[in-house]
Write an enzyme that holds these catalytic residues in place. Structure first.
Site, PDB file in Angstrom:
ATOM      1  N   HIS A   1     -10.346   0.115   8.381  1.00 50.33           N
ATOM      2  CA  HIS A   1     -10.336   0.450   6.774  1.00 50.33           C
ATOM      3  C   HIS A   1     -11.024   1.263   5.642  1.00 50.33           C
ATOM      4  O   HIS A   1     -11.173   0.570   4.835  1.00 50.33           O
ATOM      5  CB  HIS A   1      -9.233  -0.190   5.956  1.00 50.33           C
TER       6      HIS A   1
ATOM      7  N   HIS B   1      -1.501   1.422   1.371  1.00 51.99           N
ATOM      8  CA  HIS B   1      -0.780  -0.079   2.610  1.00 51.99           C
ATOM      9  C   HIS B   1      -0.176  -1.040   1.986  1.00 51.99           C
ATOM     10  O   HIS B   1      -0.017  -2.004   1.959  1.00 51.99           O
ATOM     11  CB  HIS B   1      -2.902  -0.598   3.132  1.00 51.99           C
TER      12      HIS B   1
ATOM     13  N   GLU C   1       1.780   3.269   6.971  1.00 48.83           N
ATOM     14  CA  GLU C   1       0.702   4.275   6.641  1.00 48.83           C
ATOM     15  C   GLU C   1       0.889   5.564   7.240  1.00 48.83           C
ATOM     16  O   GLU C   1       0.681   5.453   8.782  1.00 48.83           O
ATOM     17  CB  GLU C   1      -0.191   3.208   7.453  1.00 48.83           C
TER      18      GLU C   1
END
Ligand code: GLA
Length: 381
Positions: free
Chosen positions: A135, A206, A343
């Site tokens: 991420h 997210h 996602e």
């Protein structure tokens, strides 16, 4: 084409048309309001925007991480509830959290061993998830303050310049993410970016959803349909092996509506590695066109969420790391699997997997992708 797939396609289309009852207009015009959400430890001002459509649906979004803080949508009786996990205050987010509602980048999901080679140059990234990168690194786009512009009374445009070398990524990347709350009860997210050097980009949101209402129990009874014949199996570090595996006969077969709890603890190697669902699904139909990726029905409230995207993949994550140590909005404790994420993305570790759709962005090119979370109600999945 698989007969089962055709049946589910036809069923899905019919359902979408027949049962969805968008909520009634309130007679109040769409509007956007702004308030302070506090300051970061570095003294940066953080704002909180509230978008309301004429149906009374509201989304609140903060400039810190571009986080969707709340999303109020009606159930079948018209009663509003907040269907995303998060905190009431900026402090809750500053203390650290598992990416609740945030814009993720520069590269969403994992990159193996925290490195990739582009045009013969190897780039080293933070290994912030075991030996892998996750991420965007230690301070990804979820932890920066975005500039904001009210593009219209229903569109909030956020922008951020990720400097050359930030978190190890090459190129000055200029990003805009526009949130729009439409009259069709859609939260639409338009992502765009340009760069001055070859780089990799994979942006996503997210949000953790619970269509029964945030904090209202686990998500195991939610019924999910995912438009995918295949998924990308992973290794112990949740890095794709490179295979595109058929969902047929596996707990990953969501071609027809399936309760999340039905297969989440199956004696299946991939389920065990994910500690439940934490996998990328290979979406049907060519990327680039906005098409239906998934649909989720919550039987108690009758709430439906459809996810449409131009992205080729979808990470389905069932909140397997939530463990009751986080207390969210209204004092709700987030226990195991109290939320799920869908996602939209390019596949994990794509910079190291030439067979996967490319995530390389070059000067002169424009990264452009759209995802829509559309809300309605129904009496069936
Ligand atoms: C993604 C990953 C999960 C987990 C969450 C955040 O969904 O796929 O493994 O790391 O982010 O906690």
């Amino acid at each position: 084409m698989f007969p089962k797939a055709l049946a589910s396609l036809a069923a899905l289309a019919a359902l979408t048309l027949a049962a969805c009852a968008p909520s009634k207009p309130t007679g109040v015009a769409a509007k956007m309001t702004k308030q302070s959400f506090g300051k970061t430890p570095a003294g940066e001002e953080v704002a909180l925007y509230t978008l309301t459509n004429s149906k009374g649906i509201t989304a609140t979004i903060t400039t810190y991480g571009g986080i969707v803080v709340s999303l109020q949508v009606p159930d079948q009786a018209g009663k509003l509830a907040d269907v995303v996990l998060g905190f009431d205050t900026l402090d809750g987010y500053l203390k650290g959290h598992p990416y609740f509602g945030a814009i993720i980048g520069r590269y969403g999901n994992r990159i193996a061993k925290g490195r990739f080679t582009l045009d013969g140059v190897t780039h080293k990234l933070a290994q912030n998830n075991g030996e892998n990168h996750l991420h965007g690194g230690l301070k990804g786009f979820d932890k920066v303050v975005w500039a904001a512009r009210e593009a219209s009374e229903r569109s909030l445009e956020l922008s951020y310049l990720s400097k050359d070398g930030e978190e190890g990524y090459p190129g000055n990347l200029s990003v805009t993410v526009t949130y729009t709350l439409t009259e069709d009860n859609e939260l639409r997210i338009d992502y765009a970016a340009t760069t001055d050097k070859p780089t990799v980009v994979n942006l996503t949101n997210h949000s953790y959803f619970n269509l029964a209402g945030q904090g209202e129990g686990d998500i195991l009874r939610h019924q999910v349909t995912i438009n995918a014949e295949r998924f990308t199996p992973v290794d112990a570090g949740l890095i794709p092996t490179g295979e595109l595996r058929s969902v047929d006969g596996t707990p990953f077969d969501f071609r027809v509506p399936r309760a999340i709890g039905q297969g989440i603890d199956a004696a299946d190697e991939q389920i065990k590695l994910g500690k439940g669902y934490d996998h990328n699904f290979v979406l049907r139909w060519a990327a680039g066109t906005l098409r239906l990726a998934a649909r989720v029905f919550e039987p108690g409230s009758g709430r439906i969420m459809e996810v449409l995207t131009t992205e080729p993949g979808l990470q389905f994550y069932t909140g397997n790391f939530l463990d009751g140590t986080i207390t969210g909005k209204g004092g709700k404790v987030y226990h195991h699997r109290y939320g799920f994420c869908l996602e939209t993305q390019h596949y994990p570790d794509s910079p190291n997997q030439p067979a996967f759709p490319s995530v390389v962005l070059r000067p002169g090119q424009r990264y452009q992708t759209t995802t829509v979370y559309k809300f309605s109600t129904s009496d069936r999945p």
